[in-house]
Design a protein around this motif. Structure first.
Motif, PDB file in Angstrom:
ATOM      1  N   ALA A  98       0.822  -1.215   0.000  1.00 20.87           N
ATOM      2  CA  ALA A  98       0.000   0.000   0.000  1.00 20.87           C
ATOM      3  C   ALA A  98       0.851   1.257   0.000  1.00 20.87           C
ATOM      4  CB  ALA A  98      -0.938  -0.005   1.200  1.00 20.87           C
ATOM      5  N   SER A  99       2.020   1.208   0.651  1.00 27.08           N
ATOM      6  CA  SER A  99       2.874   2.394   0.717  1.00 27.08           C
ATOM      7  C   SER A  99       3.440   2.769  -0.649  1.00 27.08           C
ATOM      8  CB  SER A  99       4.022   2.161   1.706  1.00 27.08           C
ATOM      9  OG  SER A  99       4.932   1.188   1.221  1.00 27.08           O
ATOM     10  N   LYS A 100       3.397   1.827  -1.585  1.00 29.01           N
ATOM     11  CA  LYS A 100       3.876   2.082  -2.949  1.00 29.01           C
ATOM     12  C   LYS A 100       2.718   2.285  -3.915  1.00 29.01           C
ATOM     13  CE  LYS A 100       8.162  -0.475  -2.188  1.00 29.01           C
ATOM     14  NZ  LYS A 100       9.006  -1.629  -2.587  1.00 29.01           N
ATOM     15  N   GLY A 101       1.540   2.536  -3.341  1.00 29.05           N
ATOM     16  CA  GLY A 101       0.374   2.787  -4.181  1.00 29.05           C
ATOM     17  C   GLY A 101      -0.169   1.549  -4.852  1.00 29.05           C
ATOM     18  N   TRP A 102       0.092   0.368  -4.257  1.00 27.70           N
ATOM     19  CA  TRP A 102      -0.347  -0.908  -4.823  1.00 27.70           C
ATOM     20  C   TRP A 102       0.179  -1.093  -6.247  1.00 27.70           C
ATOM     21  CZ3 TRP A 102      -3.923   2.069  -1.952  1.00 27.70           C
ATOM     22  CH2 TRP A 102      -4.281   1.525  -0.727  1.00 27.70           C
ATOM     23  N   VAL A 103       1.422  -0.670  -6.473  1.00 31.08           N
ATOM     24  CA  VAL A 103       2.074  -0.830  -7.770  1.00 31.08           C
ATOM     25  C   VAL A 103       3.274  -1.755  -7.616  1.00 31.08           C
ATOM     26  CG1 VAL A 103       3.229   0.336  -9.684  1.00 31.08           C
ATOM     27  CG2 VAL A 103       1.362   1.476  -8.482  1.00 31.08           C
ATOM     28  N   ARG A 104       3.473  -2.657  -8.574  1.00 29.06           N
ATOM     29  CA  ARG A 104       4.579  -3.610  -8.496  1.00 29.06           C
ATOM     30  C   ARG A 104       5.268  -3.757  -9.844  1.00 29.06           C
ATOM     31  NH1 ARG A 104       3.078  -9.766  -7.359  1.00 29.06           N
ATOM     32  NH2 ARG A 104       2.611  -9.684  -9.607  1.00 29.06           N
ATOM     33  N   PRO A 105       6.579  -3.448  -9.941  1.00 28.65           N
ATOM     34  CA  PRO A 105       7.317  -3.774 -11.170  1.00 28.65           C
ATOM     35  C   PRO A 105       7.485  -5.292 -11.258  1.00 28.65           C
ATOM     36  CG  PRO A 105       8.465  -2.125  -9.825  1.00 28.65           C
ATOM     37  CD  PRO A 105       7.407  -2.740  -8.963  1.00 28.65           C
ATOM     38  N   ASP A 106       7.016  -5.897 -12.335  1.00 24.78           N
ATOM     39  CA  ASP A 106       7.053  -7.352 -12.453  1.00 24.78           C
ATOM     40  C   ASP A 106       8.251  -7.859 -13.238  1.00 24.78           C
ATOM     41  OD1 ASP A 106       4.473  -8.492 -11.224  1.00 24.78           O
ATOM     42  OD2 ASP A 106       3.761  -6.791 -12.394  1.00 24.78           O
ATOM     43  N   ILE A 107       8.611  -7.177 -14.312  1.00 24.87           N
ATOM     44  CA  ILE A 107       9.797  -7.556 -15.073  1.00 24.87           C
ATOM     45  C   ILE A 107      10.320  -6.310 -15.773  1.00 24.87           C
ATOM     46  CG2 ILE A 107       8.424  -8.294 -17.083  1.00 24.87           C
ATOM     47  CD1 ILE A 107      10.597 -10.444 -17.590  1.00 24.87           C
ATOM     48  N   ASP A 108      11.623  -6.073 -15.645  1.00 26.12           N
ATOM     49  CA  ASP A 108      12.231  -4.904 -16.259  1.00 26.12           C
ATOM     50  C   ASP A 108      12.282  -5.075 -17.775  1.00 26.12           C
ATOM     51  OD1 ASP A 108      13.424  -2.433 -16.433  1.00 26.12           O
ATOM     52  OD2 ASP A 108      15.304  -3.023 -15.459  1.00 26.12           O
ATOM     53  N   LEU A 109      12.525  -3.991 -18.473  1.00 31.90           N
ATOM     54  CA  LEU A 109      12.633  -4.034 -19.924  1.00 31.90           C
ATOM     55  C   LEU A 109      13.693  -5.053 -20.348  1.00 31.90           C
ATOM     56  CD1 LEU A 109      12.315  -0.236 -20.425  1.00 31.90           C
ATOM     57  CD2 LEU A 109      10.967  -1.906 -21.731  1.00 31.90           C
ATOM     58  N   THR A 110      13.315  -5.955 -21.251  1.00 32.44           N
ATOM     59  CA  THR A 110      14.191  -7.047 -21.645  1.00 32.44           C
ATOM     60  C   THR A 110      13.873  -7.502 -23.062  1.00 32.44           C
ATOM     61  OG1 THR A 110      14.872  -9.326 -21.105  1.00 32.44           O
ATOM     62  CG2 THR A 110      12.597  -8.732 -20.629  1.00 32.44           C
ATOM     63  N   THR A 111      14.875  -8.061 -23.732  1.00 29.03           N
ATOM     64  CA  THR A 111      14.657  -8.688 -25.032  1.00 29.03           C
ATOM     65  C   THR A 111      14.155 -10.129 -24.879  1.00 29.03           C
ATOM     66  OG1 THR A 111      16.968  -9.420 -25.128  1.00 29.03           O
ATOM     67  CG2 THR A 111      16.440  -7.291 -26.156  1.00 29.03           C
ATOM     68  N   ASP A 112      14.141 -10.644 -23.651  1.00 24.16           N
ATOM     69  CA  ASP A 112      13.697 -12.013 -23.386  1.00 24.16           C
ATOM     70  C   ASP A 112      12.168 -12.056 -23.391  1.00 24.16           C
ATOM     71  OD1 ASP A 112      13.236 -14.583 -22.562  1.00 24.16           O
ATOM     72  OD2 ASP A 112      14.211 -14.379 -20.593  1.00 24.16           O
ATOM     73  N   LEU A 113      11.601 -12.176 -24.572  1.00 27.26           N
ATOM     74  CA  LEU A 113      10.152 -12.114 -24.724  1.00 27.26           C
ATOM     75  C   LEU A 113       9.443 -13.316 -24.109  1.00 27.26           C
ATOM     76  CD1 LEU A 113       9.985 -10.743 -28.384  1.00 27.26           C
ATOM     77  CD2 LEU A 113       9.938  -9.460 -26.225  1.00 27.26           C
ATOM     78  N   ASP A 114      10.132 -14.449 -23.999  1.00 25.93           N
ATOM     79  CA  ASP A 114       9.527 -15.601 -23.332  1.00 25.93           C
ATOM     80  C   ASP A 114       9.281 -15.314 -21.853  1.00 25.93           C
ATOM     81  OD1 ASP A 114       9.484 -17.102 -25.647  1.00 25.93           O
ATOM     82  OD2 ASP A 114      11.348 -18.165 -25.221  1.00 25.93           O
ATOM     83  N   SER A 115      10.235 -14.636 -21.214  1.00 29.12           N
ATOM     84  CA  SER A 115      10.052 -14.289 -19.805  1.00 29.12           C
ATOM     85  C   SER A 115       8.914 -13.301 -19.618  1.00 29.12           C
ATOM     86  CB  SER A 115      11.349 -13.707 -19.225  1.00 29.12           C
ATOM     87  OG  SER A 115      12.346 -14.705 -19.134  1.00 29.12           O
ATOM     88  N   VAL A 116       8.797 -12.357 -20.543  1.00 26.48           N
ATOM     89  CA  VAL A 116       7.694 -11.398 -20.491  1.00 26.48           C
ATOM     90  C   VAL A 116       6.363 -12.126 -20.613  1.00 26.48           C
ATOM     91  CG1 VAL A 116       6.599  -9.472 -21.696  1.00 26.48           C
ATOM     92  CG2 VAL A 116       9.084  -9.502 -21.390  1.00 26.48           C
ATOM     93  N   TYR A 117       6.294 -13.046 -21.566  1.00 28.34           N
ATOM     94  CA  TYR A 117       5.057 -13.795 -21.784  1.00 28.34           C
ATOM     95  C   TYR A 117       4.700 -14.624 -20.551  1.00 28.34           C
ATOM     96  CZ  TYR A 117       1.584 -15.940 -24.923  1.00 28.34           C
ATOM     97  OH  TYR A 117       0.422 -16.338 -25.535  1.00 28.34           O
TER      98      TYR A 117
END
Length: 379
Positions: A98-117
């Protein structure tokens, strides 16, 4: 229950769904189009998906899962060919901080499109507070946007409630900061275009120097074609041309197959679209696959190779890798040929159907393609 907003931060799709904001002015970092003959490096396209994972957003998240590979394929047709990186931020989930506004970075910018998927398939929804300004701020500050001056940086924000709910961060401040980093902020309102809430969503796009669209988030076009089964078969064969190396190579190869299964479980059109995306220039695996590494001039030490290759004399090892490369090129060529047949079928089927308004794929493809062309890419 009131439907909750979803935020997508990304780059790329369709025309008529978008309305360009008035008095659109682009700063030098966005409008500078390099002379392609003088360009010494491939241009980057950075796309962040910031998804609202509060209640009632399952349809929009499924749409992102369904259409990610269509985004990849569309951008793969751009000239000059870019390097695509994708990141994911999720927000509005009561399981988050809650202190971060209920926001979560899940995966940083990457060329690994399988990980994104894979991350998209790991998202679940839960009720919460949806702060668009905090999602924009987190996407701006915590994603590793490329610092190359000619990078195209795009953020898509999608939701269906007020865009002005954040009690701590002003929307104007978050958008000004995003613009100072050269990020285009596009908005997608999930609801009727006549809704009073569209005013704030359109204003958000105008302040972000992006585009606005209104869609039905539960309407995702996924048309089965006669080519889908063949593309799935070729995709499985393509996996056999990859030769994993290094500490994480086996895991990456396993994830490649796992994401094939995820796409197949979602729908046959999604699996076919993934096959086409895997055969494109944007599916980059040089950091774990020996064949791609060799193509990009990366030297892989014998100690990092799989045991069967390590045991071979160097000439024999080179011959095996070269055979894999030739097999891959042939399969990629075949996939691209079948994909053209599929595109023809899809085009004909779309003309037959009576459109009930723009969908997520229309907004994504139209917005990305439009901004890519404005930034000097050609399709």
């Amino acid at each position: 229950m009131t439907l909750k907003p979803l935020v997508l931060c990304i780059s790329m799709f369709c025309g008529s769904a978008w309305a360009a904001p008035a008095n659109q002015v682009r700063t030098q970092v966005q409008t500078q189009v390099p002379n392609q003959q003088q360009q010494a490096h491939p241009r980057h396209v950075d796309v962040v998906l910031a998804l609202d994972t509060s209640s009632s957003m399952d349809g929009l998240i499924d749409g992102a899962r369904q259409k990610l590979w269509d985004v990849v394929t569309t951008l793969s047709k751009a000239q000059p060919q870019p390097i695509l990186r994708v990141g994911i931020v999720s927000y509005g989930n009561t399981a988050y901080d809650a202190s971060k506004g209920w926001v979560r970075p899940d995966i940083d910018l990457t060329t690994d499109l399988d990980s994104v998927y894979g991350k998209l398939f790991g998202l679940t929804t839960n009720g919460g507070e949806e702060y668009v300004a905090r999602a924009v701020q987190t996407s701006t500050d915590q994603m590793s946007w490329s610092k190359q001056q000619d990078t195209l940086r795009i953020l898509f924000v999608a939701g269906n409630e007020s865009a002005e709910q954040d009690p701590s961060v002003k929307l104007e401040t978050a958008l000004a900061d995003a613009r100072s980093h050269g990020i285009f902020v596009n908005t997608i309102y999930c609801g009727a275009k006549s809704s009073p809430e569209t005013v704030a969503w359109a204003r958000t796009a105008a302040l972000g120097k992006g585009k606005f669209a209104a869609i039905d988030q539960n309407r995702t076009v996924a048309i089965a074609t006669p080519q889908d089964a063949e593309l799935q078969r070729l995709s499985a064969q393509l996996n056999d041309t990859y030769v994993a190396y290094g500490a994480g190579g086996r895991a990456r190869a396993a994830n490649q197959k796992a994401q094939d299964k995820n796409a197949t479980a979602l729908s046959q059109p999604a699996a076919a679209a993934r096959a086409v995306g895997k055969a494109s220039s944007l599916y980059r695996s040089a950091d774990w696959d020996i064949v791609d590494a060799k193509r990009e001039g990366i030297t892989v030490a014998a100690a990092e190779m799989p045991e069967d290759l390590r045991a071979m004399p160097a000439p024999q090892r080179d011959a095996v890798i070269e055979k894999k490369a030739k097999d891959r090129a042939a399969l990629q060529s075949r996939i691209q040929a079948v994909s053209k047949q599929r595109e023809g079928y899809l085009s004909a089927e779309r003309k037959k159907s009576v459109a009930s308004g723009p969908a997520l794929d229309d907004a994504l493809i139209g917005g990305l393609k439009s901004e890519a062309e404005q930034s000097g890419f050609k399709f």
